[in-house]
Design an enzyme around this catalytic site. Structure first.
Site, PDB file in Angstrom:
ATOM      1  NE  ARG A   1      -4.043  -1.980   1.947  1.00  0.00           N
ATOM      2  CZ  ARG A   1      -3.959  -3.068   2.703  1.00  0.00           C
ATOM      3  NH1 ARG A   1      -3.027  -3.159   3.633  1.00  0.00           N
ATOM      4  NH2 ARG A   1      -4.822  -4.033   2.536  1.00  0.00           N
TER       5      ARG A   1
ATOM      6  CE  LYS B   1       0.399  14.205 -14.680  1.00  0.00           C
ATOM      7  NZ  LYS B   1       0.199  14.793 -16.026  1.00  0.00           N
TER       8      LYS B   1
ATOM      9  CD  GLU C   1       8.780  16.688 -22.304  1.00  0.00           C
ATOM     10  OE1 GLU C   1       8.199  17.708 -21.865  1.00  0.00           O
ATOM     11  OE2 GLU C   1       8.165  15.651 -22.642  1.00  0.00           O
TER      12      GLU C   1
ATOM     13  CE  LYS D   1       6.495  17.594 -13.855  1.00  0.00           C
ATOM     14  NZ  LYS D   1       6.527  16.410 -14.651  1.00  0.00           N
TER      15      LYS D   1
ATOM     16  CD  GLU E   1      -2.601  17.240 -16.264  1.00  0.00           C
ATOM     17  OE1 GLU E   1      -1.567  16.610 -15.977  1.00  0.00           O
ATOM     18  OE2 GLU E   1      -3.164  17.188 -17.358  1.00  0.00           O
TER      19      GLU E   1
ATOM     20  NE  ARG F   1       1.701  17.317 -13.041  1.00  0.00           N
ATOM     21  CZ  ARG F   1       2.240  16.463 -12.202  1.00  0.00           C
ATOM     22  NH1 ARG F   1       1.851  16.459 -10.941  1.00  0.00           N
ATOM     23  NH2 ARG F   1       3.159  15.611 -12.599  1.00  0.00           N
TER      24      ARG F   1
ATOM     25  CG  ASN G   1      -0.326  17.750 -20.616  1.00  0.00           C
ATOM     26  OD1 ASN G   1       0.668  17.123 -20.252  1.00  0.00           O
ATOM     27  ND2 ASN G   1      -1.503  17.646 -20.017  1.00  0.00           N
TER      28      ASN G   1
ATOM     29  CG  HIS H   1       2.756  16.583 -24.142  1.00  0.00           C
ATOM     30  ND1 HIS H   1       3.585  17.681 -24.066  1.00  0.00           N
ATOM     31  CD2 HIS H   1       3.423  15.568 -23.535  1.00  0.00           C
ATOM     32  CE1 HIS H   1       4.692  17.331 -23.410  1.00  0.00           C
ATOM     33  NE2 HIS H   1       4.615  16.059 -23.089  1.00  0.00           N
TER      34      HIS H   1
ATOM     35  CG  HIS I   1      -0.034  12.194 -26.419  1.00  0.00           C
ATOM     36  ND1 HIS I   1      -0.753  12.765 -25.402  1.00  0.00           N
ATOM     37  CD2 HIS I   1       1.204  11.950 -25.916  1.00  0.00           C
ATOM     38  CE1 HIS I   1       0.019  12.865 -24.316  1.00  0.00           C
ATOM     39  NE2 HIS I   1       1.199  12.378 -24.612  1.00  0.00           N
TER      40      HIS I   1
ATOM     41  CG  HIS J   1       7.411  11.747 -25.122  1.00  0.00           C
ATOM     42  ND1 HIS J   1       6.055  11.802 -25.382  1.00  0.00           N
ATOM     43  CD2 HIS J   1       7.643  12.674 -24.156  1.00  0.00           C
ATOM     44  CE1 HIS J   1       5.495  12.714 -24.592  1.00  0.00           C
ATOM     45  NE2 HIS J   1       6.436  13.251 -23.843  1.00  0.00           N
TER      46      HIS J   1
HETATM   47  N1  GLY Z   1       4.688  15.323 -17.779  1.00  0.00           N
HETATM   48  C1  GLY Z   1       3.596  16.146 -17.451  1.00  0.00           C
HETATM   49  C2  GLY Z   1       3.309  16.227 -15.990  1.00  0.00           C
HETATM   50  O1  GLY Z   1       4.091  15.752 -15.196  1.00  0.00           O
HETATM   51  O2  GLY Z   1       2.290  16.739 -15.628  1.00  0.00           O
END
Ligand code: GLY
Length: 372
Positions: free
Chosen positions: A123, A145, A187, A229, A239, A243, A247, A250, A254, A268
């Protein structure tokens, strides 16, 4: 040797991102204070293991920390159920307990997979990110993430699980193939474009020397990217709003990644660079930013020898309609309108909820026709 420290301020889950040279060789010193017993489990991939695992083992040993390690095959295909199950079961076999620490040692695939394994193991156990690629240092290792891909799509299964510490060793970037470094650079540029015009100016001047190997410039670029960031994540961890700016580029990326089968044809970060150029072009066509802005974005990417336009992707691509359909799968489409990150100028991006899909279609049609 200077060490930069960026705090990701998330209350009780706050942590530091430490950025500097030689950090793998000093990892034991940084990690020891987190440990309740002198044992860690490291998960990495074969490529990173061959280059850096001995150095990490030595650094841990110097602090009397016993290391056990699992290596997985390199590449995106490891980011799925099979290696996830293998990692979790291996951690259980190693008797990693609630109070122990797991180390994710590698690029974005390892970081996302091991972060998710740590999130569900008993957990939730703590984990440390030691990112070894530029993309992982400036993006995926920070912000919590974690997750894996499934047959239904990328990153559809996962959890928000913040690391306890991130160690970004600038020297690890010296062993990256040039193509991987430049993909990660996509990035880095994104941060300037979305929120810091002065950083974009700095990149225009300094990025060539940085790409050529200047470690001090690399450290500055990683530090500034992580600062941005960290600020965004601490204001909007899950997000709900801001946040989403991360993107930028993106949605196009994608669709292009899906169209090229997530293969070596398009990495990517390369897709992010092309996507950023397209997002600026779209912004200009919507009258949101000047004509100069998309030209400047493209000129910079081009000068770095990066893929800049759809025309730079080798091989066949689907039609503009099919690419638009791939984008629509990704996002909610309401009354023929799509959600995009657009820009008012370099350094000033925002979330646009109602981009007419016919405008996107004509942009894609032109971009594809310039290939022939
Ligand atoms: N890579 C995008 C984020 O971490 O929100």
């Amino acid at each position: 040797m200077t060490l930069d420290v960026v705090n990701v301020a998330l209350g009780a889950r706050s942590y530091e991102v430490r950025i500097g040279r030689g950090l793998i060789a000093q990892a034991g010193k940084h990690i020891a204070p987190l440990l309740r017993r002198k044992k860690v489990a490291v998960i990495t991939d074969d490529t990173v293991a061959a280059r850096h695992l001995m150095d990490l083992a030595k650094a841990l040993e110097q602090e009397g920390i016993v290391m056990t390690a699992l290596t997985i095959p390199p590449g995106e295909s490891s980011k799925g159920w099979e290696q996830f199950a293998r990692s979790v079961e291996w951690l259980l076999e190693q008797k990693i307990e609630r109070r122990d620490v797991v180390i994710a040692f590698g690029g974005g695939v390892v970081g996302d997979l091991v972060g998710f394994a740590s999130a569900v193991l008993r957990r939730g156990v703590r984990f440390v990110q030691i990112p070894t690629t530029l993309l992982a240092q400036v993006d995926s290792s920070v912000g919590g993430k974690t997750g894996i891909n499934t047959a239904q799509g990328k990153n559809l299964v996962g959890a928000f699980h913040q690391p306890s510490l991130v160690l970004a060793d600038i020297d690890a970037l010296a062993t990256l193939p040039e193509r991987d470094f430049l993909a990660g650079y996509g990035e880095v540029v994104k941060y300037g474009l979305l929120g810091d015009a002065a950083f974009f100016d700095w990149l225009e001047t300094n990025a060539p020397a940085m790409a050529a190997g200047d470690a001090a410039l690399r450290q500055y670029a990683v530090n500034r990217s992580v600062e941005m960031k960290a600020g965004i994540v601490s204001r909007d961890e899950t997000e709900e709003g801001e946040r989403a700016l991360l993107n930028l580029g993106h949605t196009f990326c994608h669709a292009l990644e899906k169209a090229t089968g997530y293969s070596n044809r398009l990495l990517h970060g390369e897709g992010v660079a092309i996507g950023c150029a397209l997002a600026f072009e779209l912004s200009q066509r919507m009258g949101l930013c000047s004509q100069e802005a998309p030209s400047r974005v493209r000129a910079h990417l081009r000068s770095m020898g990066m893929k800049t336009d759809i025309a730079d992707i080798a091989g066949d691509l689907p039609s503009a309609e099919a690419l638009l359909a791939l984008m629509a799968q990704d996002k909610k489409v309401i009354d023929g309108k799509l959600r995009f990150i657009l820009a008012r100028s370099i350094g000033d991006a925002f979330v646009a909820d109602s981009v007419p899909s016919d405008l996107v279609l004509s942009l894609l049609t032109e971009a594809l026709s310039s290939r022939r």
